[in-house]
Design a protein around this motif. Structure first.
Motif, PDB file in Angstrom:
ATOM      1  N   VAL A 219      26.465   5.735 -24.363  1.00 47.39           N
ATOM      2  CA  VAL A 219      25.556   6.556 -23.855  1.00 47.39           C
ATOM      3  C   VAL A 219      24.479   6.963 -25.176  1.00 47.39           C
ATOM      4  CG1 VAL A 219      25.630   9.137 -23.116  1.00 47.39           C
ATOM      5  CG2 VAL A 219      27.452   7.571 -22.407  1.00 47.39           C
ATOM      6  N   ALA A 220      24.753   7.263 -26.091  1.00 44.02           N
ATOM      7  CA  ALA A 220      23.728   7.562 -27.080  1.00 44.02           C
ATOM      8  C   ALA A 220      22.613   6.392 -27.289  1.00 44.02           C
ATOM      9  CB  ALA A 220      24.681   7.931 -28.414  1.00 44.02           C
ATOM     10  N   ALA A 221      23.141   5.136 -27.134  1.00 44.09           N
ATOM     11  CA  ALA A 221      22.147   4.210 -27.550  1.00 44.09           C
ATOM     12  C   ALA A 221      21.434   4.052 -26.296  1.00 44.09           C
ATOM     13  CB  ALA A 221      23.016   2.655 -27.639  1.00 44.09           C
ATOM     14  N   ILE A 222      21.734   4.177 -24.979  1.00 45.03           N
ATOM     15  CA  ILE A 222      20.886   4.090 -23.850  1.00 45.03           C
ATOM     16  C   ILE A 222      20.079   5.350 -23.965  1.00 45.03           C
ATOM     17  CG2 ILE A 222      20.948   4.182 -21.630  1.00 45.03           C
ATOM     18  CD1 ILE A 222      23.496   2.614 -21.380  1.00 45.03           C
ATOM     19  N   ASP A 223      20.477   6.447 -24.041  1.00 47.90           N
ATOM     20  CA  ASP A 223      19.510   7.585 -24.035  1.00 47.90           C
ATOM     21  C   ASP A 223      18.515   7.577 -25.225  1.00 47.90           C
ATOM     22  OD1 ASP A 223      19.332  10.483 -23.550  1.00 47.90           O
ATOM     23  OD2 ASP A 223      19.615  10.809 -25.785  1.00 47.90           O
ATOM     24  N   ARG A 224      18.488   6.775 -26.323  1.00 49.99           N
ATOM     25  CA  ARG A 224      17.607   6.823 -27.412  1.00 49.99           C
ATOM     26  C   ARG A 224      16.434   5.626 -26.763  1.00 49.99           C
ATOM     27  NH1 ARG A 224      21.671   8.904 -30.025  1.00 49.99           N
ATOM     28  NH2 ARG A 224      21.335  10.228 -31.907  1.00 49.99           N
ATOM     29  N   LEU A 225      16.944   4.552 -26.202  1.00 48.68           N
ATOM     30  CA  LEU A 225      16.201   3.653 -25.865  1.00 48.68           C
ATOM     31  C   LEU A 225      15.324   4.060 -24.577  1.00 48.68           C
ATOM     32  CD1 LEU A 225      18.545   0.420 -26.005  1.00 48.68           C
ATOM     33  CD2 LEU A 225      16.460   0.980 -27.385  1.00 48.68           C
ATOM     34  N   VAL A 226      15.881   4.703 -23.660  1.00 46.03           N
ATOM     35  CA  VAL A 226      15.054   5.050 -22.337  1.00 46.03           C
ATOM     36  C   VAL A 226      14.452   6.270 -22.472  1.00 46.03           C
ATOM     37  CG1 VAL A 226      17.085   3.723 -21.128  1.00 46.03           C
ATOM     38  CG2 VAL A 226      16.941   6.414 -21.240  1.00 46.03           C
ATOM     39  N   HIS A 227      14.577   7.100 -23.491  1.00 46.59           N
ATOM     40  CA  HIS A 227      13.843   8.306 -23.478  1.00 46.59           C
ATOM     41  C   HIS A 227      12.399   8.087 -23.560  1.00 46.59           C
ATOM     42  CE1 HIS A 227      12.768  12.135 -25.918  1.00 46.59           C
ATOM     43  NE2 HIS A 227      12.402  12.273 -24.839  1.00 46.59           N
ATOM     44  N   HIS A 228      11.624   7.132 -24.287  1.00 49.51           N
ATOM     45  CA  HIS A 228      10.719   6.820 -23.977  1.00 49.51           C
ATOM     46  C   HIS A 228      10.252   5.198 -24.126  1.00 49.51           C
ATOM     47  CE1 HIS A 228       9.626  10.607 -25.968  1.00 49.51           C
ATOM     48  NE2 HIS A 228      10.374  10.370 -27.064  1.00 49.51           N
TER      49      HIS A 228
END
Length: 254
Positions: A219-228
Motif C-alpha cells: 500500500v505504501a509503495a503504490i501510494d508513493r508511486l501514484v501520488h504524482h
C-alpha cells in the motif's frame, strides 16, 4: 598584450577544444567578410557550445544503457489500445512531470511494448538534455541488495539521484522475498518527490501483493508511486507473438 602564438596553449589550458580547432579558419573568414570582433567571438562560442552539447548527449546515451532500436519512431501505435502518439509526445514536449519529479507507470501484458515505449520516452528526453538510467527491476534490486549487505545502500541511492529519470523495467518479475522487496521499497521511497520513475509492469496494482511480501508495504509503495503519476495501460496483442506468427507464415510459404 597577449601573444597570438600562445593562443593554442591558452585554449588547451582553458579546455576550449572547439575554439582550438576553428579559430584560425573563422578568423580568416571574419577578415574576408569584415565581421565585427563580437560576431567572430559569438560564432566561436556557438560552435563550442554546440559541440559540448553533442558530447554531453553522447555521454548521456552511453550511461543510460537503454536497449537499442527502441526509439518512438519505431513504435507501432496502430497496434495498441489505451495510448496514442499525441499523448506520449505531450509527455515529452511538456516536461512538467520531469521537473516536478512525477512518475509514469506503464501497465500491460507481456509483449505489448511497455519496454519499447518507456525507452522511447527515455531516448526523446535525452535529446532534450535529461539524464536517464535504464535498469531491469531484478537488476536494480540485486545492486541494492549488494549495497545493503556492504552497508552502502544510502550512498548508492544518493548516487542515483544524478539521474533525473530512472526507468525500472518489469517490476512484476521481482521475487517475493523480504530482502528484495524491502530494498525496492526503499528505492521508491527515496525517489518520492525527488526524482522521476518510469515503471513498467505486467501486473495491475491489485496483484502487487505478489511483489511485496507485506501488505502495508504494498500500500505504501503504490501510494508513493501514484501520488504524482501518469498511469498508462497498454492493450493489444503481443508484438513478439505477431512477429513469430509472421516468421512461421514465411517458412510455410517457402
Amino acid at each position: 598584450m597577449a601573444n597570438v602564438a600562445s593562443l593554442p596553449v591558452l585554449l588547451k589550458e582553458l579546455k576550449l577544444s572547439n575554439f582550438a580547432k576553428h579559430w584560425e579558419v573563422l578568423a580568416q573568414k571574419a577578415i574576408d567578410e569584415q565581421w565585427l570582433p563580437q560576431t567572430y567571438l559569438a560564432e566561436l562560442c556557438e560552435q563550442e557550445a554546440g559541440e559540448r552539447h553533442q558530447k554531453r548527449l553522447q555521454r548521456y546515451l552511453r550511461e543510460a544503457q537503454m536497449p537499442p532500436a527502441k526509439q518512438l519512431s519505431q513504435f507501432d501505435f496502430t497496434s495498441t489500445l489505451g495510448i496514442n502518439k499525441n499523448q506520449i509526445t505531450a509527455l515529452i514536449q511538456q516536461r512538467q512531470w520531469v521537473n516536478q519529479a512525477e512518475n509514469i507507470l506503464l501497465f500491460g501484458a507481456s509483449g505489448v511494448g511497455k519496454t519499447h515505449l518507456a525507452c522511447g520516452i527515455g531516448y526523446a528526453l535525452i535529446e532534450q538534455g535529461v539524464r536517464i538510467k535504464f535498469t531491469t527491476a531484478t537488476g536494480i534490486v540485486q545492486s541494492l541488495q549488494q549495497a545493503k549487505a556492504d552497508l552502502t545502500l544510502a550512498e548508492l541511492l544518493t548516487r542515483m539521484d544524478k539521474y533525473t529519470v530512472l526507468i525500472v523495467d518489469d517490476i512484476g518479475y521481482v521475487k517475493k522475498s523480504s530482502q528484495e522487496t524491502q530494498v525496492l521499497f526503499e528505492l521508491i521511497a527515496h525517489r518520492y518527490e525527488t526524482g522521476s520513475l518510469i515503471i513498467t509492469s505486467n501486473q495491475p496494482f491489485s496483484a502487487w501483493d505478489q511483489i511485496f511480501d507485506d501488505n502495508m508495504m504494498t500500500v505504501a509503495a503504490i501510494d508513493r508511486l501514484v501520488h504524482h503519476a501518469t498511469i498508462l495501460e497498454i492493450k493489444g496483442e503481443s508484438f513478439r507473438k505477431k512477429m513469430s506468427m509472421k516468421r512461421r507464415e514465411k517458412q510455410t510459404k517457402r
